[in-house]
Motif scaffolding. Structure first.
Motif, PDB file in Angstrom:
ATOM      1  N   ALA A  70     -65.068 -34.695   4.902  1.00 57.20           N
ATOM      2  CA  ALA A  70     -64.225 -34.482   6.078  1.00 57.20           C
ATOM      3  C   ALA A  70     -64.533 -33.119   6.685  1.00 57.20           C
ATOM      4  CB  ALA A  70     -62.746 -34.588   5.713  1.00 57.20           C
ATOM      5  N   ASP A  71     -64.094 -32.945   7.931  1.00 55.35           N
ATOM      6  CA  ASP A  71     -64.287 -31.690   8.652  1.00 55.35           C
ATOM      7  C   ASP A  71     -63.122 -30.750   8.351  1.00 55.35           C
ATOM      8  OD1 ASP A  71     -64.599 -29.618  10.454  1.00 55.35           O
ATOM      9  OD2 ASP A  71     -65.065 -30.918  12.161  1.00 55.35           O
ATOM     10  N   PRO A  72     -63.370 -29.606   7.754  1.00 55.52           N
ATOM     11  CA  PRO A  72     -62.272 -28.690   7.397  1.00 55.52           C
ATOM     12  C   PRO A  72     -61.553 -28.107   8.613  1.00 55.52           C
ATOM     13  CG  PRO A  72     -64.399 -27.640   7.036  1.00 55.52           C
ATOM     14  CD  PRO A  72     -64.680 -29.072   7.325  1.00 55.52           C
ATOM     15  N   ARG A  73     -62.179 -28.181   9.789  1.00 53.81           N
ATOM     16  CA  ARG A  73     -61.549 -27.642  10.997  1.00 53.81           C
ATOM     17  C   ARG A  73     -60.516 -28.603  11.583  1.00 53.81           C
ATOM     18  NH1 ARG A  73     -67.188 -26.843  13.965  1.00 53.81           N
ATOM     19  NH2 ARG A  73     -67.245 -28.966  13.103  1.00 53.81           N
ATOM     20  N   ARG A  74     -60.481 -29.811  11.045  1.00 55.46           N
ATOM     21  CA  ARG A  74     -59.575 -30.832  11.588  1.00 55.46           C
ATOM     22  C   ARG A  74     -58.599 -31.328  10.514  1.00 55.46           C
ATOM     23  NH1 ARG A  74     -60.725 -33.140  16.248  1.00 55.46           N
ATOM     24  NH2 ARG A  74     -59.887 -35.160  15.560  1.00 55.46           N
ATOM     25  N   MET A  75     -58.150 -30.433   9.648  1.00 56.52           N
ATOM     26  CA  MET A  75     -57.299 -30.826   8.531  1.00 56.52           C
ATOM     27  C   MET A  75     -56.036 -31.541   8.994  1.00 56.52           C
ATOM     28  SD  MET A  75     -58.355 -30.389   5.464  1.00 56.52           S
ATOM     29  CE  MET A  75     -56.865 -30.337   4.499  1.00 56.52           C
ATOM     30  N   ALA A  76     -55.347 -30.994   9.994  1.00 54.60           N
ATOM     31  CA  ALA A  76     -54.093 -31.599  10.450  1.00 54.60           C
ATOM     32  C   ALA A  76     -54.336 -33.006  10.972  1.00 54.60           C
ATOM     33  CB  ALA A  76     -53.454 -30.733  11.528  1.00 54.60           C
ATOM     34  N   ASP A  77     -55.370 -33.156  11.827  1.00 59.27           N
ATOM     35  CA  ASP A  77     -55.662 -34.473  12.382  1.00 59.27           C
ATOM     36  C   ASP A  77     -56.095 -35.457  11.295  1.00 59.27           C
ATOM     37  OD1 ASP A  77     -55.061 -33.570  14.903  1.00 59.27           O
ATOM     38  OD2 ASP A  77     -57.155 -33.162  15.458  1.00 59.27           O
ATOM     39  N   GLU A 125     -43.230 -41.791   6.952  1.00 60.01           N
ATOM     40  CA  GLU A 125     -41.892 -41.727   6.359  1.00 60.01           C
ATOM     41  C   GLU A 125     -41.848 -40.743   5.181  1.00 60.01           C
ATOM     42  OE1 GLU A 125     -40.437 -45.546   5.334  1.00 60.01           O
ATOM     43  OE2 GLU A 125     -40.586 -46.358   7.369  1.00 60.01           O
ATOM     44  N   PHE A 126     -43.003 -40.289   4.758  1.00 60.94           N
ATOM     45  CA  PHE A 126     -43.116 -39.346   3.644  1.00 60.94           C
ATOM     46  C   PHE A 126     -42.907 -37.938   4.213  1.00 60.94           C
ATOM     47  CE2 PHE A 126     -46.099 -38.229  -0.172  1.00 60.94           C
ATOM     48  CZ  PHE A 126     -45.124 -37.407  -0.683  1.00 60.94           C
ATOM     49  N   HIS A 127     -41.697 -37.403   4.025  1.00 56.10           N
ATOM     50  CA  HIS A 127     -41.331 -36.132   4.655  1.00 56.10           C
ATOM     51  C   HIS A 127     -42.280 -35.003   4.261  1.00 56.10           C
ATOM     52  CE1 HIS A 127     -38.904 -32.852   6.236  1.00 56.10           C
ATOM     53  NE2 HIS A 127     -38.961 -32.278   5.046  1.00 56.10           N
ATOM     54  N   TYR A 128     -42.599 -34.894   2.975  1.00 58.47           N
ATOM     55  CA  TYR A 128     -43.471 -33.796   2.537  1.00 58.47           C
ATOM     56  C   TYR A 128     -44.832 -33.889   3.221  1.00 58.47           C
ATOM     57  CZ  TYR A 128     -46.476 -30.902  -0.359  1.00 58.47           C
ATOM     58  OH  TYR A 128     -47.391 -29.969  -0.785  1.00 58.47           O
ATOM     59  N   ALA A 129     -45.347 -35.118   3.387  1.00 60.12           N
ATOM     60  CA  ALA A 129     -46.643 -35.289   4.027  1.00 60.12           C
ATOM     61  C   ALA A 129     -46.602 -34.809   5.474  1.00 60.12           C
ATOM     62  CB  ALA A 129     -47.072 -36.761   3.967  1.00 60.12           C
ATOM     63  N   ARG A 130     -45.515 -35.085   6.165  1.00 59.06           N
ATOM     64  CA  ARG A 130     -45.383 -34.597   7.545  1.00 59.06           C
ATOM     65  C   ARG A 130     -45.329 -33.069   7.568  1.00 59.06           C
ATOM     66  NH1 ARG A 130     -41.052 -38.184   7.833  1.00 59.06           N
ATOM     67  NH2 ARG A 130     -39.661 -36.456   8.426  1.00 59.06           N
ATOM     68  N   VAL A 166     -46.856 -31.140   5.466  1.00 59.35           N
ATOM     69  CA  VAL A 166     -48.238 -30.685   5.246  1.00 59.35           C
ATOM     70  C   VAL A 166     -49.015 -30.699   6.559  1.00 59.35           C
ATOM     71  CG1 VAL A 166     -50.427 -31.264   4.131  1.00 59.35           C
ATOM     72  CG2 VAL A 166     -48.299 -31.346   2.819  1.00 59.35           C
ATOM     73  N   VAL A 167     -48.829 -31.741   7.349  1.00 60.61           N
ATOM     74  CA  VAL A 167     -49.497 -31.810   8.651  1.00 60.61           C
ATOM     75  C   VAL A 167     -49.061 -30.632   9.523  1.00 60.61           C
ATOM     76  CG1 VAL A 167     -49.763 -33.135  10.782  1.00 60.61           C
ATOM     77  CG2 VAL A 167     -49.799 -34.313   8.565  1.00 60.61           C
ATOM     78  N   ASP A 168     -47.754 -30.357   9.549  1.00 62.87           N
ATOM     79  CA  ASP A 168     -47.250 -29.234  10.347  1.00 62.87           C
ATOM     80  C   ASP A 168     -47.809 -27.912   9.846  1.00 62.87           C
ATOM     81  OD1 ASP A 168     -45.777 -30.913  11.942  1.00 62.87           O
ATOM     82  OD2 ASP A 168     -43.910 -30.653  10.813  1.00 62.87           O
ATOM     83  N   TYR A 169     -47.976 -27.799   8.544  1.00 60.64           N
ATOM     84  CA  TYR A 169     -48.559 -26.573   7.972  1.00 60.64           C
ATOM     85  C   TYR A 169     -49.961 -26.341   8.536  1.00 60.64           C
ATOM     86  CZ  TYR A 169     -51.026 -23.721   4.491  1.00 60.64           C
ATOM     87  OH  TYR A 169     -51.802 -22.767   3.862  1.00 60.64           O
ATOM     88  N   TYR A 170     -50.779 -27.387   8.531  1.00 59.78           N
ATOM     89  CA  TYR A 170     -52.146 -27.218   9.023  1.00 59.78           C
ATOM     90  C   TYR A 170     -52.205 -27.091  10.547  1.00 59.78           C
ATOM     91  CZ  TYR A 170     -54.225 -27.898   4.432  1.00 59.78           C
ATOM     92  OH  TYR A 170     -54.595 -27.729   3.109  1.00 59.78           O
ATOM     93  N   ARG A 171     -51.142 -27.471  11.226  1.00 65.56           N
ATOM     94  CA  ARG A 171     -51.077 -27.242  12.678  1.00 65.56           C
ATOM     95  C   ARG A 171     -50.525 -25.843  12.993  1.00 65.56           C
ATOM     96  NH1 ARG A 171     -52.510 -31.837  15.050  1.00 65.56           N
ATOM     97  NH2 ARG A 171     -51.716 -33.860  14.310  1.00 65.56           N
ATOM     98  N   LYS A 176     -47.415 -24.863  12.409  1.00 60.02           N
ATOM     99  CA  LYS A 176     -46.025 -24.944  12.865  1.00 60.02           C
ATOM    100  C   LYS A 176     -45.014 -24.534  11.805  1.00 60.02           C
ATOM    101  CE  LYS A 176     -46.832 -28.743  16.133  1.00 60.02           C
ATOM    102  NZ  LYS A 176     -46.429 -30.126  16.509  1.00 60.02           N
ATOM    103  N   THR A 177     -45.432 -24.437  10.567  1.00 61.82           N
ATOM    104  CA  THR A 177     -44.502 -24.136   9.489  1.00 61.82           C
ATOM    105  C   THR A 177     -45.207 -23.341   8.401  1.00 61.82           C
ATOM    106  OG1 THR A 177     -42.913 -25.108   7.939  1.00 61.82           O
ATOM    107  CG2 THR A 177     -45.003 -26.259   8.220  1.00 61.82           C
ATOM    108  N   GLY A 178     -44.420 -22.828   7.463  1.00 62.91           N
ATOM    109  CA  GLY A 178     -44.996 -22.070   6.363  1.00 62.91           C
ATOM    110  C   GLY A 178     -45.443 -22.972   5.230  1.00 62.91           C
ATOM    111  N   ASP A 179     -45.547 -22.384   4.049  1.00 62.19           N
ATOM    112  CA  ASP A 179     -46.005 -23.147   2.882  1.00 62.19           C
ATOM    113  C   ASP A 179     -45.098 -24.351   2.658  1.00 62.19           C
ATOM    114  OD1 ASP A 179     -47.792 -21.100   2.659  1.00 62.19           O
ATOM    115  OD2 ASP A 179     -46.774 -20.104   0.984  1.00 62.19           O
ATOM    116  N   PRO A 180     -45.667 -25.563   2.560  1.00 63.20           N
ATOM    117  CA  PRO A 180     -44.853 -26.783   2.456  1.00 63.20           C
ATOM    118  C   PRO A 180     -43.913 -26.825   1.257  1.00 63.20           C
ATOM    119  CG  PRO A 180     -47.103 -27.333   3.033  1.00 63.20           C
ATOM    120  CD  PRO A 180     -47.094 -25.873   2.693  1.00 63.20           C
ATOM    121  N   GLN A 181     -44.294 -26.179   0.160  1.00 69.22           N
ATOM    122  CA  GLN A 181     -43.457 -26.212  -1.037  1.00 69.22           C
ATOM    123  C   GLN A 181     -42.569 -24.979  -1.163  1.00 69.22           C
ATOM    124  OE1 GLN A 181     -45.276 -27.965  -4.674  1.00 69.22           O
ATOM    125  NE2 GLN A 181     -47.194 -27.886  -3.535  1.00 69.22           N
ATOM    126  N   GLY A 182     -42.516 -24.183  -0.108  1.00 66.15           N
ATOM    127  CA  GLY A 182     -41.665 -22.998  -0.111  1.00 66.15           C
ATOM    128  C   GLY A 182     -42.478 -21.724  -0.006  1.00 66.15           C
TER     129      GLY A 182
END
Length: 268
Positions: A139-146, A167-172, A174-179, A181-187
């Motif tokens: 995979a392309d590391p520059r497109r992690m979120a996509d 529907e998997f909240h944690y997975a969403r 993770v996507v926001d993290y790579y975009r 939009k948010t900090g570390d997904p696990q805190g």
């Protein structure tokens, strides 16, 4: 078999207790008399010991393991599990943004052990066959979120073959993290994520691409045991491809790991 085993153990315990009581109760016996006592009680003890060993049962012979592993029943079960695994990999390759690069399959049949005094379970079967399958994707590391979002969209469409969806909240998260939009997904302070996991299903893991030289990356598959069908099979397709090759070609590596499947067991 289990009942017989414990009956014999009890008989041996009673015999040993009797011998001990008799020996301690005759402290005045001369040295000439003691060998006679040993002969009297030694024969029953030997007989009981032989019975114990017989009750314990034997480990499955290599010849029997090979015969059972090559039986029509084992072959049918083996083919069904392997085909099902390959079908899942094909769905991931076709439906997600990931590009399949390497498949590793390990298939091992082992014989049961002799009867155990402290059972671990391996003395209950004649043979047990298990299969583990993993697939590696580029995979392309520059497109992690996509890329991860694309995996979730594929899960929305396919269901179980791709057990991660929106529907998997944690997975969403993770996507926001790579975009960004948010900090570390696990805190705070937990760092970059490295995978998605749902109990009893496929595990998805990937190279950490934001952590620099300290980031964890997908390791090379471990060396397989010697290929010796039907007892041991180790497939690496393509044989010449490594995880490092995929990383050089695509920039990073994703891996799916399927649960180990116990596909064939013959009980004692």
């Amino acid at each position: 078999m289990t009942t017989t085993f414990w009956i014999v153990i009890l008989a041996l315990a009673v015999l040993l207790a009797t011998v001990a009581a008799t020996w301690l109760g005759l402290p005045a016996l001369s040295r000439q008399q003691r060998p006679w006592i040993r002969r009297v009680f030694g024969l029953p003890a030997t007989i009981v010991l032989v019975l114990v060993l017989a009750a314990c049962g034997r480990a499955t012979s290599e010849k029997t393991v090979r015969k059972l592993a090559g039986s029509p029943e084992a072959l049918k079960a083996r083919q069904e599990v392997e085909l099902a695994s390959r079908d899942v990999i094909a769905v991931w390759d076709a439906e997600t943004p990931l590009t399949l690069g390497l498949v590793v399959l390990e298939d091992v049949c082992v014989g049961g052990s002799a009867k155990e005094l402290f059972p671990t379970g391996s003395d209950r079967y004649k043979i047990k066959c298990t299969m583990s399958v993993a697939a590696y994707f580029g995979a392309d590391p520059r497109r992690m979120a996509d890329t991860i979002d694309g995996v979730l969209s594929a899960g929305d469409r396919t269901g179980p073959p791709i057990p991660f969806d929106h529907e998997f909240h944690y997975a969403r998260t993770v996507v926001d993290y790579y975009r960004g939009k948010t900090g570390d997904p696990q805190g705070p302070g937990t760092g970059e994520p490295k995978g998605l996991f749902s109990a009893g299903t496929i595990r998805l893991s990937w190279d950490q691409v934001r952590s620099g030289d300290t980031g964890e990356v997908i390791e090379e598959p471990r060396s397989c045991s010697p290929h010796d069908p039907p007892v041991r099979r180790c497939l690496r397709e393509p044989a010449s491809t490594s995880v490092a090759d995929l990383r050089r070609e695509y920039g990073m590596v994703f891996k799916i790991t399927m649960p180990v499947t116990n596909y064939f067991t013959v009980w004692k």
